[in-house]
Design a protein around this motif. Structure first.
Motif, mmCIF file in Angstrom:
data_model
loop_
_atom_site.group_PDB
_atom_site.id
_atom_site.type_symbol
_atom_site.label_atom_id
_atom_site.label_comp_id
_atom_site.label_asym_id
_atom_site.label_seq_id
_atom_site.Cartn_x
_atom_site.Cartn_y
_atom_site.Cartn_z
ATOM 1 N N ALA A 32 -67.353 68.630 27.476
ATOM 2 C CA ALA A 32 -67.932 67.332 27.131
ATOM 3 C C ALA A 32 -67.575 66.860 25.727
ATOM 4 O O ALA A 32 -67.909 65.739 25.352
ATOM 5 N N ILE A 33 -66.904 67.699 24.924
ATOM 6 C CA ILE A 33 -66.608 67.322 23.538
ATOM 7 C C ILE A 33 -65.103 67.204 23.330
ATOM 8 O O ILE A 33 -64.305 67.876 23.995
ATOM 9 N N SER A 34 -64.738 66.343 22.408
ATOM 10 C CA SER A 34 -63.316 66.149 22.102
ATOM 11 C C SER A 34 -62.933 66.764 20.761
ATOM 12 O O SER A 34 -61.765 67.020 20.496
ATOM 13 N N SER A 35 -63.929 66.993 19.913
ATOM 14 C CA SER A 35 -63.686 67.608 18.601
ATOM 15 C C SER A 35 -64.621 68.792 18.437
ATOM 16 O O SER A 35 -65.818 68.681 18.720
ATOM 17 N N LEU A 36 -64.079 69.926 17.996
ATOM 18 C CA LEU A 36 -64.908 71.116 17.811
ATOM 19 C C LEU A 36 -65.756 71.012 16.554
ATOM 20 O O LEU A 36 -66.770 71.697 16.430
ATOM 21 N N ARG A 37 -65.357 70.152 15.622
ATOM 22 C CA ARG A 37 -66.078 70.026 14.355
ATOM 23 C C ARG A 37 -67.090 68.875 14.392
ATOM 24 O O ARG A 37 -68.240 69.036 13.971
ATOM 25 N N LYS A 81 -75.106 62.742 21.243
ATOM 26 C CA LYS A 81 -75.918 63.134 22.380
ATOM 27 C C LYS A 81 -75.060 63.373 23.607
ATOM 28 O O LYS A 81 -74.128 62.609 23.887
ATOM 29 N N ILE A 82 -75.351 64.482 24.324
ATOM 30 C CA ILE A 82 -74.802 64.708 25.658
ATOM 31 C C ILE A 82 -75.920 65.300 26.499
ATOM 32 O O ILE A 82 -76.976 65.681 25.983
ATOM 33 N N GLU A 83 -75.692 65.376 27.791
ATOM 34 C CA GLU A 83 -76.700 65.945 28.677
ATOM 35 C C GLU A 83 -76.667 67.466 28.577
ATOM 36 O O GLU A 83 -75.998 68.147 29.346
ATOM 37 N N CYS A 84 -77.405 67.969 27.597
ATOM 38 C CA CYS A 84 -77.474 69.424 27.378
ATOM 39 C C CYS A 84 -78.782 69.747 26.677
ATOM 40 O O CYS A 84 -79.162 69.046 25.722
ATOM 41 N N PRO A 85 -79.488 70.781 27.104
ATOM 42 C CA PRO A 85 -80.749 71.151 26.433
ATOM 43 C C PRO A 85 -80.501 71.514 24.964
ATOM 44 O O PRO A 85 -79.473 72.086 24.616
#
Length: 247
Positions: free
Chosen positions: A34-39, A44-48
């Motif tokens: 769900a992410i494009s950058s590790l830094r 917000k994303i759908e994750c607890p």
């Protein structure tokens, strides 16, 4: 998703360490997809506990940028600033554990610390220790105050019981209604005083309930005529009722 317990590695990418720190290892694949950058993680994303994960990731990069946390490439320590935005940036397990002990001692995630380490070395921060010390001092002062109050009340009870015993021993005639009212008023007023508070809200004694007074009397004068739970509760109730009617 299946639950996946924290796993230790020789080295981690910052996002991998942050995921473990936040206790979200079971969501690792979903997060990475769900992410494009590790830094720079999305707001917000759908994750607890996503905000907690972002905070952990920011803390790790903050340690790296400020020179507190050693880093490198693929497990080899280099401290090359060109790696800060690289997907190959890594932190060794040893360096990460040492950094966390120094800068976040209240945190002991399972992937860095063994169960015995978390149990054997509970962490108390300076602020928590100071608060506990202040609370202990306050409790000690309150306990000393209660002991002094109890001593004074005990002396009053001893005197009252002695006088009561002397009167009962000398008096061969039934107690008059006037005398009984006097005694009940004395008992009721003393009981209300013991269970009452000053205008400033300070308790006059360490006793908070009538049951506590009854228990203390029984503990100290068990066997004395009239010192039974049933008799005391009955007399106390009668005395307080009479006093309320008077006032």
């Amino acid at each position: 998703m299946d639950k996946d317990p924290p796993r230790s590695k020789v080295f981690y990418r910052p996002i991998e360490a942050a995921i473990r720190w936040a206790g979200l290892l079971r969501y690792k694949q979903a997060i990475l997809s769900a992410i494009s950058s590790l830094r720079y993680l999305p707001i917000k994303i759908e994750c607890p506990r996503w905000e907690e994960l972002r905070l952990c990731n920011d803390r790790i990069y903050d340690g790296i940028i400020n020179g507190d946390l050693a880093y490198g490439r693929d497990g080899i320590t280099l401290n090359d600033k060109a790696l800060l935005d690289s997907d190959h940036l890594t932190i060794t397990h040893i360096d990460l554990k040492r950094w966390m002990q120094a800068h976040y001692p209240e945190h002991r995630p399972g992937f860095l610390f063994s169960r015995s380490e978390r149990i054997a070395h509970p962490v108390i921060t300076l602020q928590a220790g100071q608060a506990m010390l202040i609370e202990r001092q306050a409790l000690k002062a309150e306990l000393d105050h209660c002991h002094r109050q109890q001593k004074v009340l005990q002396e009053r009870y001893d005197s009252l019981l002695k006088r009561s015993s002397e009167i009962l021993a000398c008096n061969q005639y039934p107690i008059t209604e006037r005398a009984e009212s006097t005694y009940l008023n004395i008992v009721g007023s003393m009981l209300d005083l013991m269970l009452g508070h000053s205008p400033a809200g300070t308790a006059y004694s360490c006793f908070r309930t009538q049951e506590a007074v009854v228990s203390a009397l029984i503990a100290h004068y068990s066997g004395v005529m009239g010192i039974t739970e049933r008799t005391l509760n009955g007399k106390f109730a009668l005395a307080r009722k009479k006093l309320r009617n008077f006032t």
